[in-house]
Write an enzyme that holds these catalytic residues in place. Structure first.
Site, PDB file in Angstrom:
ATOM      1  N   HIS A 176       0.818  -1.223   0.000  1.00  0.00           N
ATOM      2  CA  HIS A 176       0.000   0.000   0.000  1.00  0.00           C
ATOM      3  C   HIS A 176       0.848   1.267   0.000  1.00  0.00           C
ATOM      4  CE1 HIS A 176       0.313   0.722   4.448  1.00  0.00           C
ATOM      5  NE2 HIS A 176       0.254  -0.591   4.550  1.00  0.00           N
TER       6      HIS A 176
ATOM      7  N   ASP B 197      -0.051   4.362   1.199  1.00  0.00           N
ATOM      8  CA  ASP B 197      -0.200   5.329   2.285  1.00  0.00           C
ATOM      9  C   ASP B 197       0.543   4.916   3.541  1.00  0.00           C
ATOM     10  OD1 ASP B 197      -2.100   3.195   2.590  1.00  0.00           O
ATOM     11  OD2 ASP B 197      -3.180   4.404   4.068  1.00  0.00           O
TER      12      ASP B 197
ATOM     13  N   ASP C   6       6.138   0.678   6.705  1.00  0.00           N
ATOM     14  CA  ASP C   6       4.762   0.200   6.525  1.00  0.00           C
ATOM     15  C   ASP C   6       4.046   1.199   5.626  1.00  0.00           C
ATOM     16  OD1 ASP C   6       2.204  -0.792   6.790  1.00  0.00           O
ATOM     17  OD2 ASP C   6       1.950  -0.173   8.870  1.00  0.00           O
TER      18      ASP C   6
ATOM     19  N   GLU D 102      -4.868   2.139   2.680  1.00  0.00           N
ATOM     20  CA  GLU D 102      -4.982   0.900   3.460  1.00  0.00           C
ATOM     21  C   GLU D 102      -5.069   1.193   4.946  1.00  0.00           C
ATOM     22  OE1 GLU D 102      -3.297  -2.530   5.855  1.00  0.00           O
ATOM     23  OE2 GLU D 102      -2.628  -0.449   5.693  1.00  0.00           O
ATOM     24  N   GLU D 103      -4.327   2.192   5.398  1.00  0.00           N
ATOM     25  CA  GLU D 103      -4.245   2.462   6.833  1.00  0.00           C
ATOM     26  C   GLU D 103      -5.572   2.920   7.434  1.00  0.00           C
ATOM     27  OE1 GLU D 103      -1.941   1.707   8.771  1.00  0.00           O
ATOM     28  OE2 GLU D 103      -0.109   1.518   7.596  1.00  0.00           O
TER      29      GLU D 103
ATOM     30  N   ASP E 174       3.204  -6.815   3.671  1.00  0.00           N
ATOM     31  CA  ASP E 174       2.823  -5.791   4.640  1.00  0.00           C
ATOM     32  C   ASP E 174       3.034  -6.258   6.074  1.00  0.00           C
ATOM     33  OD1 ASP E 174       1.820  -3.330   5.458  1.00  0.00           O
ATOM     34  OD2 ASP E 174      -0.278  -3.938   5.314  1.00  0.00           O
TER      35      ASP E 174
ATOM     36  N   HIS F 273       4.275   2.805  12.700  1.00  0.00           N
ATOM     37  CA  HIS F 273       3.352   3.901  13.054  1.00  0.00           C
ATOM     38  C   HIS F 273       3.929   4.894  14.053  1.00  0.00           C
ATOM     39  CE1 HIS F 273      -0.526   1.533  11.779  1.00  0.00           C
ATOM     40  NE2 HIS F 273       0.477   1.382  10.920  1.00  0.00           N
TER      41      HIS F 273
END
Length: 410
Positions: free
Chosen positions: A79, A81, A142, A176-177, A199, A381
């Site tokens: 992904h 984002d 990520d 995706e997030e 991922d 994150h």
């Protein structure tokens, strides 16, 4: 391979692709389309075919089969984002070669230190090349590690035609997030029988179970009155929100749970006397427990509304994705083939449930069984996010080996 991985990865993370849950367009942020267009150019440059990007930022491309065998079409996804938890703007990746196992000062001025005392798994990376943040942003491994690994694997296969493989499709998806990645993903156009998201986290991770997930947006409507004359009149919306949260089991939160344990997680709470808004996510692997959690949230909302009056509590509860195990177990050979690929590369598979979600969870329910493979990152994150370059090499090699094994078994 190392050099190419490092060059691509450090380029991609500098593009701010943080998604935005408040946005109603797709992709939710312009940076995602910027990265999508960069990848389209690069996919064409390395020789991929049928390279497309649609108006929503979904990138797809094909590596044609180079075998006469009838091999199922497989796909690899990552992904575009990055998470909403911390800014992804002005990411300045720091490269630490031959890590010595000690503290890494990410930012001297802010006293941000990546320490094995706090993160003992750092001991596993002694002697490796670590890519970290500068202590002010997330890194974006990520899932830009996954994007990078797919790009490098495709480039490698193109330049090594002696490795036989069937048709391979790749896709890079937006948002995706915030759980919207598969919403506009055209499974039929993608045309793969099976797929894999790149991922996952540390070396060896292989996952085909995910949470059942829901989100709860709760608005508390109070009554603001001058505090000097507030008796029997004021209703404090912030205190209503606090009362709501007090009725949620304290030990059923992310910081107290692991493995197959579910949780409630208060993501945000803001407001004033007149109005307050809270956002929770609800997670559980067991479907019945998942339903019970949602019922509990709804019952608290109802009880508080009965206490404070009609319209005082507004609840919007929506399912986000479901446990993909149900859709992958009937074709478990697609997990087994990844395990075999890892073992061929001297990687011990670490099969565990995803305490989160991937695009694969929703795609599996759209008819495309999609387990999740490690990308190599740690501490996603946040400002302590990092990835070992050597883990990225291994993830790239797993993609190549999976493609080879699918061809070999036919």
């Amino acid at each position: 391979m190392k050099e190419e991985l490092l060059k691509r990865f450090t380029k991609y993370v500098k593009v701010d692709t943080q998604s935005n849950e408040e946005s109603t367009v797709c992709p939710t942020t312009p940076g995602q389309m910027e990265l999508a267009n960069i990848l389209v150019t690069e996919l064409k440059e390395i020789g991929m075919q049928e390279v497309t990007v649609d108006e929503f930022g979904y990138v797809m491309a094909t590596l044609p089969s180079n075998t006469t065998k009838e091999v199922p079409v497989i796909g690899f996804l990552a992904h575009l984002d990055t998470a909403t938890d911390l800014t992804g703007k002005n990411v300045q990746p720091q490269v630490h070669e031959n890590y010595d196992g000690k503290d890494i000062v990410l930012n001297k001025d802010l006293n941000v230190v990546l320490s094995p005392k706090q993160f003992p798994e750092l001991a596993d990376y002694k002697g490796k090349t670590l890519i970290t943040t500068d202590g002010t942003t997330l890194l974006g491994a990520d899932d830009k590690a996954g994007i990078t690994e797919i790009m490098v694997a495709m480039n490698y296969l193109i330049n090594h035609p002696e490795i036989k493989h069937g048709k391979i499709r790749v896709a890079f998806t937006p948002d995706e997030e915030i759980g919207r990645g598969p919403e506009r993903f055209d499974v039929e156009a993608f045309g793969a029988k099976y797929a894999y998201t790149m991922d996952g986290g540390p070396l060896g991770e292989l996952e085909y179970e995910s949470f059942n997930a829901a989100g709860a947006k709760i608005t508390f409507n109070g009554n603001s009155v001058h505090p000097g004359t507030a008796k029997n009149k004021m209703v404090n919306a912030v205190k209503m929100a606090m009362e709501f949260n007090a009725r949620i089991p304290k030990d059923e939160a992310p910081e107290y749970t692991e493995g197959y344990e579910g949780f409630y997680h208060l993501i945000s709470l803001n407001g004033d006397v007149e109005q307050a808004k809270a956002y929770y996510i609800i997670r559980d692997f067991d479907h019945l427990k998942f339903v019970e959690r949602k019922t509990h949230i709804a019952s608290i909302a109802k009880e508080l509304e009965e206490k404070y009056g009609e319209g005082s509590v507004e609840l919007k509860l929506n399912d986000q994705y479901y446990n993909m195990r149900e859709k992958i177990e009937p074709v478990k050979e697609i997990v087994d083939i990844v395990s075999a690929a890892m073992r061929n590369l001297d990687i011990e598979p670490k099969i565990s449930p995803i305490r989160g979600g991937t695009d694969g969870a929703q795609l599996s329910y759209k008819g495309l069984p999609t387990p999740n493979i490690f990308g190599g990152g740690e501490n996603f994150h946040g400002k302590f996010e990092y990835v070992a370059l050597e883990s990225m090499v291994k993830a790239t090699e797993v993609i190549i080996e999976v493609a080879r094994l699918f061809e070999e078994k036919e």
